[in-house]
Design an enzyme around this catalytic site. Structure first.
Site, PDB file in Angstrom:
ATOM      1  N   SER A  73      42.119  39.749  40.206  1.00 29.21           N
ATOM      2  CA  SER A  73      43.193  38.776  40.368  1.00 29.21           C
ATOM      3  C   SER A  73      42.650  37.520  41.046  1.00 29.21           C
ATOM      4  O   SER A  73      41.728  36.902  40.543  1.00 29.21           O
ATOM      5  CB  SER A  73      44.352  39.405  41.147  1.00 29.21           C
ATOM      6  OG  SER A  73      45.528  38.656  41.002  1.00 29.21           O
ATOM      7  N   ASP A  97      47.379  42.754  35.410  1.00 27.47           N
ATOM      8  CA  ASP A  97      46.624  42.547  36.648  1.00 27.47           C
ATOM      9  C   ASP A  97      45.731  43.747  36.981  1.00 27.47           C
ATOM     10  O   ASP A  97      46.172  44.896  36.935  1.00 27.47           O
ATOM     11  CB  ASP A  97      47.607  42.309  37.804  1.00 27.47           C
ATOM     12  CG  ASP A  97      46.952  41.719  39.027  1.00 27.47           C
ATOM     13  OD1 ASP A  97      46.136  42.417  39.654  1.00 27.47           O
ATOM     14  OD2 ASP A  97      47.252  40.562  39.368  1.00 27.47           O
TER      15      ASP A  97
END
Length: 425
Positions: A123, A275
């Site tokens: 991320s 993610d």
């Protein structure tokens, strides 16, 4: 790991050394009491099976990462020539809180006594990893510092047009939270009823432009100075996918940062990704076979422990997200502690010099402690330059403290006591 190395029976799981748990004398005592070397080189089938079973999310070993067979590990060689200490960096994600990691990296690079061999990020950690690797490839440590500063400055400039700003009252009180911002409240409510496919049908993502502008992917892919790994979650299989630097693209970075309530899934070769924090925040297992350096510095953004019980719906949801995003990290630490114990007991063989066994990795950690814990989840979307500088400064402070306390331990022993960490958890 998705799409690669699904046959875990053909790989071995390395290990990390328990941090500070044994002195040199106790380690020698353990070696003295251990079974003969011949037995150590033939670990019990039960021990090896259990070690493999509880390892991290997905396979490790040669099948887990795309290795650079032509690499001569220049970071390690350069460190030996100049007395620099090589390290690997494991960077967590956390939105705007990634500016804390910027501060940590800035101070480590400024110090001048450290050279980076590998970076694994998820991320916001993936963005920091890509930008840092691009800077290192073009200008060494100073190039890395400059690249990170330019990137985060650009993030703040883009954020000036965002409706997600602090209220006047928050500014007067010096509060970084966005919880009272009408746009943030509206988005929070709508995200519970509408998906990104409803709210953003054109799939507009300004972060993609930032990454394309600030990362020289050609330089990263051709650079032999550092290995880069970026993690994403395969939506279909629920497994972690690790992109090595040879596979790194803007889409891979966006996949690693694709929060499913904010962005449409990122498709790469027909596979949708979310993610990477769900299954690898960050993934440390790629280091086990791709690098020679045994020291891993974990830059941790998401707090593992909170002393207060959440009572509001928002706080409960935020704490659930923290627990979810730390689960993969705890799984890796638990596997490392277990295998390290087997190594110390002589039930598994140590890898090295032609011996196919398990590595003793030295683990270290830099985190924001109470200063990051005090920030609520909404601040992860606060891109104001003043806030990013605040995070950068506490990151530099945390790195400074780590260097003062533990620089001499790098290359010698772990400073993260994994056993104690798991006991507290």
């Amino acid at each position: 790991m998705a799409d690669k190395g699904s046959d875990t029976s053909k790989t071995r799981r390395p290990a990390a050394r328990k941090a500070g748990a044994r002195s040199g004398a106790s380690a020698r005592a353990t070696a003295k009491d251990a079974p003969p070397a011949e037995a150590a080189e033939r670990p019990s089938e039960e021990a090896a099976t259990v070690a493999s079973a509880i390892s991290v999310q997905g396979p490790v070993g040669e099948a887990a990462v795309r290795r650079d067979t032509n690499s001569t590990h220049p970071a390690k060689a350069e460190a030996l020539k100049t007395n620099l200490k090589p390290i690997n960096l494991a960077l967590q994600g956390g939105g705007a809180h990634g500016a804390f990691t910027w501060g940590v990296l800035d101070r480590l690079l400024e110090d001048g006594r450290i050279v980076v061999e590998g970076i694994s990020g998820t991320s916001a950690g993936a963005m920091n990893a890509a930008v840092l690797a691009s800077g290192l490839a073009r200008g060494g440590n100073e190039g890395g510092r400059e690249a990170l500063a330019r990137y985060w400055r650009a993030v703040s400039k883009d954020g000036r047009a965002s409706p997600l700003q602090r209220t006047l009252l928050d500014r007067l009180w010096g509060n970084w939270s966005l919880n009272m911002n009408p746009a943030y409240i509206a988005f929070d409510v709508m995200s519970r009823f509408f998906s990104p496919y409803d709210l953003n049908p054109m799939n507009i993502n300004p972060l993609m432009d930032l990454i394309e502008e600030h990362v020289d992917f050609g330089a990263v892919q051709s650079c032999s100075h550092v290995h880069v790994f970026v993690s994403a979650t395969n939506v279909h299989t629920g497994k972690v996918k690790v992109f090595s630097k040879h596979e790194l693209t803007p889409a891979a970075i966006m996949a690693s940062a694709c929060l499913p309530f904010m962005f449409q899934a990122v498709e790469i070769d027909g596979v949708p990704y979310w993610d990477g924090g769900y299954m690898g925040n960050p993934a440390m297992f790629p280091f086990y076979d791709a690098v020679k350096t045994d020291d891993i510095v974990l830059v941790q953004i998401n707090p593992i422990i909170r002393r207060e019980t959440p009572k509001t719906a928002r706080d409960i949801n935020n704490r659930m997200n923290e627990i979810t995003f730390n689960a993969s990290l705890l799984a890796q630490l638990r596997a490392a502690e277990f295998v390290t114990r087997l190594l110390n007991e002589g039930r598994l063989s140590h890898k090295g010099d032609g011996i196919d066994g398990y590595r003793n990795l030295r683990l270290h950690r830099i985190d924001g402690a109470e200063k990051l814990v005090a920030l609520d989840a909404s601040t992860k979307m606060n891109a104001e330059w003043e806030f990013l500088l605040f995070l950068r400064d506490i990151g530099r402070e945390a790195a400074e403290g780590f260097l003062e306390r533990h620089y001499d331990d790098i290359g010698v022993r772990s400073t993260l006591d994994v056993h104690e960490e798991l006991r507290k958890s």
